[in-house]
Design a protein around this motif. Structure first.
Motif, PDB file in Angstrom:
ATOM      1  N   MET A  45     -14.188 -10.458   1.552  1.00 33.50           N
ATOM      2  CA  MET A  45     -13.091 -11.160   1.518  1.00 33.50           C
ATOM      3  C   MET A  45     -12.015  -9.978   0.664  1.00 33.50           C
ATOM      4  N   GLN A  46     -10.955  -9.977   1.286  1.00 33.59           N
ATOM      5  CA  GLN A  46      -9.907  -8.976   0.924  1.00 33.59           C
ATOM      6  C   GLN A  46      -8.778  -9.474   0.237  1.00 33.59           C
ATOM      7  N   MET A  47      -7.967  -9.011  -0.680  1.00 33.51           N
ATOM      8  CA  MET A  47      -6.607  -9.306  -0.979  1.00 33.51           C
ATOM      9  C   MET A  47      -5.757  -8.467  -0.340  1.00 33.51           C
ATOM     10  N   PHE A  48      -4.315  -9.205  -0.157  1.00 37.69           N
ATOM     11  CA  PHE A  48      -3.313  -8.131   0.630  1.00 37.69           C
ATOM     12  C   PHE A  48      -2.077  -8.627  -0.092  1.00 37.69           C
ATOM     13  N   LEU A  49      -1.500  -7.523  -0.432  1.00 38.84           N
ATOM     14  CA  LEU A  49      -0.107  -7.806  -1.058  1.00 38.84           C
ATOM     15  C   LEU A  49       0.983  -7.663  -0.272  1.00 38.84           C
ATOM     16  N   ILE A  50       2.108  -8.687  -0.594  1.00 41.38           N
ATOM     17  CA  ILE A  50       3.338  -8.535   0.186  1.00 41.38           C
ATOM     18  C   ILE A  50       4.465  -8.566  -0.950  1.00 41.38           C
ATOM     19  N   SER A  51       5.157  -7.320  -1.097  1.00 40.40           N
ATOM     20  CA  SER A  51       5.779  -6.849  -2.169  1.00 40.40           C
ATOM     21  C   SER A  51       7.292  -6.815  -1.700  1.00 40.40           C
ATOM     22  N   ASP A  52       8.106  -7.096  -2.680  1.00 47.75           N
ATOM     23  CA  ASP A  52       9.700  -6.749  -2.318  1.00 47.75           C
ATOM     24  C   ASP A  52      10.162  -5.179  -2.967  1.00 47.75           C
ATOM     25  N   ASN A  53       9.091  -4.780  -3.781  1.00 47.96           N
ATOM     26  CA  ASN A  53       9.720  -3.508  -4.115  1.00 47.96           C
ATOM     27  C   ASN A  53       8.296  -2.546  -4.267  1.00 47.96           C
ATOM     28  N   ILE A  54       8.610  -1.199  -4.233  1.00 52.03           N
ATOM     29  CA  ILE A  54       7.598   0.108  -3.878  1.00 52.03           C
ATOM     30  C   ILE A  54       6.753  -0.055  -5.208  1.00 52.03           C
ATOM     31  N   ASP A  55       7.317  -0.244  -6.309  1.00 47.26           N
ATOM     32  CA  ASP A  55       6.616   0.035  -7.517  1.00 47.26           C
ATOM     33  C   ASP A  55       5.497  -0.948  -7.537  1.00 47.26           C
ATOM     34  N   THR A  56       5.553  -2.269  -7.291  1.00 47.07           N
ATOM     35  CA  THR A  56       4.385  -2.831  -7.302  1.00 47.07           C
ATOM     36  C   THR A  56       3.333  -2.892  -6.161  1.00 47.07           C
ATOM     37  N   TYR A  57       3.825  -2.154  -5.072  1.00 44.28           N
ATOM     38  CA  TYR A  57       3.010  -1.978  -4.085  1.00 44.28           C
ATOM     39  C   TYR A  57       2.072  -0.728  -4.239  1.00 44.28           C
ATOM     40  N   THR A  58       2.944   0.261  -4.906  1.00 43.71           N
ATOM     41  CA  THR A  58       2.232   1.525  -5.275  1.00 43.71           C
ATOM     42  C   THR A  58       1.088   1.111  -6.250  1.00 43.71           C
ATOM     43  N   GLY A  59       1.459   0.267  -7.315  1.00 41.59           N
ATOM     44  CA  GLY A  59       0.374  -0.014  -8.324  1.00 41.59           C
ATOM     45  C   GLY A  59      -0.726  -0.624  -7.604  1.00 41.59           C
ATOM     46  N   MET A  60      -0.598  -1.559  -6.804  1.00 35.86           N
ATOM     47  CA  MET A  60      -1.752  -2.162  -6.372  1.00 35.86           C
ATOM     48  C   MET A  60      -2.416  -1.495  -5.257  1.00 35.86           C
ATOM     49  N   ARG A  61      -1.723  -0.528  -4.774  1.00 34.02           N
ATOM     50  CA  ARG A  61      -2.531   0.688  -3.792  1.00 34.02           C
ATOM     51  C   ARG A  61      -3.554   1.314  -4.523  1.00 34.02           C
ATOM     52  N   LEU A  62      -2.974   1.654  -6.042  1.00 31.68           N
ATOM     53  CA  LEU A  62      -4.043   2.418  -6.683  1.00 31.68           C
ATOM     54  C   LEU A  62      -5.136   1.838  -7.141  1.00 31.68           C
ATOM     55  N   ALA A  63      -4.961   0.483  -7.060  1.00 32.68           N
ATOM     56  CA  ALA A  63      -6.205  -0.538  -7.444  1.00 32.68           C
ATOM     57  C   ALA A  63      -7.015  -0.911  -6.431  1.00 32.68           C
ATOM     58  N   GLY A  64      -6.527  -0.233  -5.121  1.00 33.24           N
ATOM     59  CA  GLY A  64      -7.333  -0.677  -3.892  1.00 33.24           C
ATOM     60  C   GLY A  64      -6.999  -1.687  -3.022  1.00 33.24           C
ATOM     61  N   GLY A  85      -1.271  -3.500   1.265  1.00 31.37           N
ATOM     62  CA  GLY A  85      -0.022  -4.299   1.508  1.00 31.37           C
ATOM     63  C   GLY A  85       1.006  -3.776   1.971  1.00 31.37           C
ATOM     64  N   VAL A  86       2.047  -4.656   1.907  1.00 27.08           N
ATOM     65  CA  VAL A  86       3.320  -4.317   2.794  1.00 27.08           C
ATOM     66  C   VAL A  86       4.516  -4.495   1.817  1.00 27.08           C
ATOM     67  N   VAL A  87       5.632  -3.812   2.078  1.00 26.52           N
ATOM     68  CA  VAL A  87       6.894  -3.862   1.275  1.00 26.52           C
ATOM     69  C   VAL A  87       7.816  -4.419   2.375  1.00 26.52           C
ATOM     70  N   VAL A  88       8.353  -5.781   2.226  1.00 27.26           N
ATOM     71  CA  VAL A  88       9.185  -6.205   2.982  1.00 27.26           C
ATOM     72  C   VAL A  88      10.698  -6.835   2.267  1.00 27.26           C
ATOM     73  N   HIS A  89      11.763  -7.112   2.802  1.00 29.10           N
ATOM     74  CA  HIS A  89      12.819  -7.442   2.006  1.00 29.10           C
ATOM     75  C   HIS A  89      13.534  -8.643   2.507  1.00 29.10           C
TER      76      HIS A  89
END
Length: 102
Positions: A1-20, A23-27
């Motif tokens: 089972m995986q987690m997937f991030l939907i973020s409104d900003n690149i900082d949160t996306y980058t932090g979660m990518r570093l944690a594996g 996700g995507v960034v949408v506005h």
């Protein structure tokens, strides 16, 4: 089972990518709707992480998914600006849920 991030900003996306976490960034409203549909259709995704901004700005989309889909679990997380919730939101939530003042 995986987690997937939907973020409104690149900082949160980058932090979660570093944690594996992928996700995507949408506005926009439509981008959020499309990202949610893609995540829901992927049966490997068990948890969708959304920044709290989406819950405030597009509650109808989030509520629709929560009401009509058993999985994945949708969790709203704070973004780089912190949480938009009151400091005692957990206590307030419990008070409302059980009807007792703690």
């Amino acid at each position: 089972m995986q987690m997937f991030l939907i973020s409104d900003n690149i900082d949160t996306y980058t932090g979660m990518r570093l944690a594996g976490v992928e996700g995507v960034v949408v506005h926009t409203h439509d981008e959020l709707k499309d990202a949610l549909q893609k995540a829901i259709s992927n049966k490997e995704i068990g948890i969708i992480l959304l920044t709290e901004k989406f819950g405030r700005e597009f509650p109808e989309i989030i509520d629709d998914v929560k009401l009509h889909h058993k999985t994945p679990l949708i969790i709203e997380i704070p973004d780089r600006h912190g949480t938009g919730r009151k400091p005692d939101f957990i206590t307030s939530y419990v008070n409302e849920a059980i009807g007792l003042k703690l």
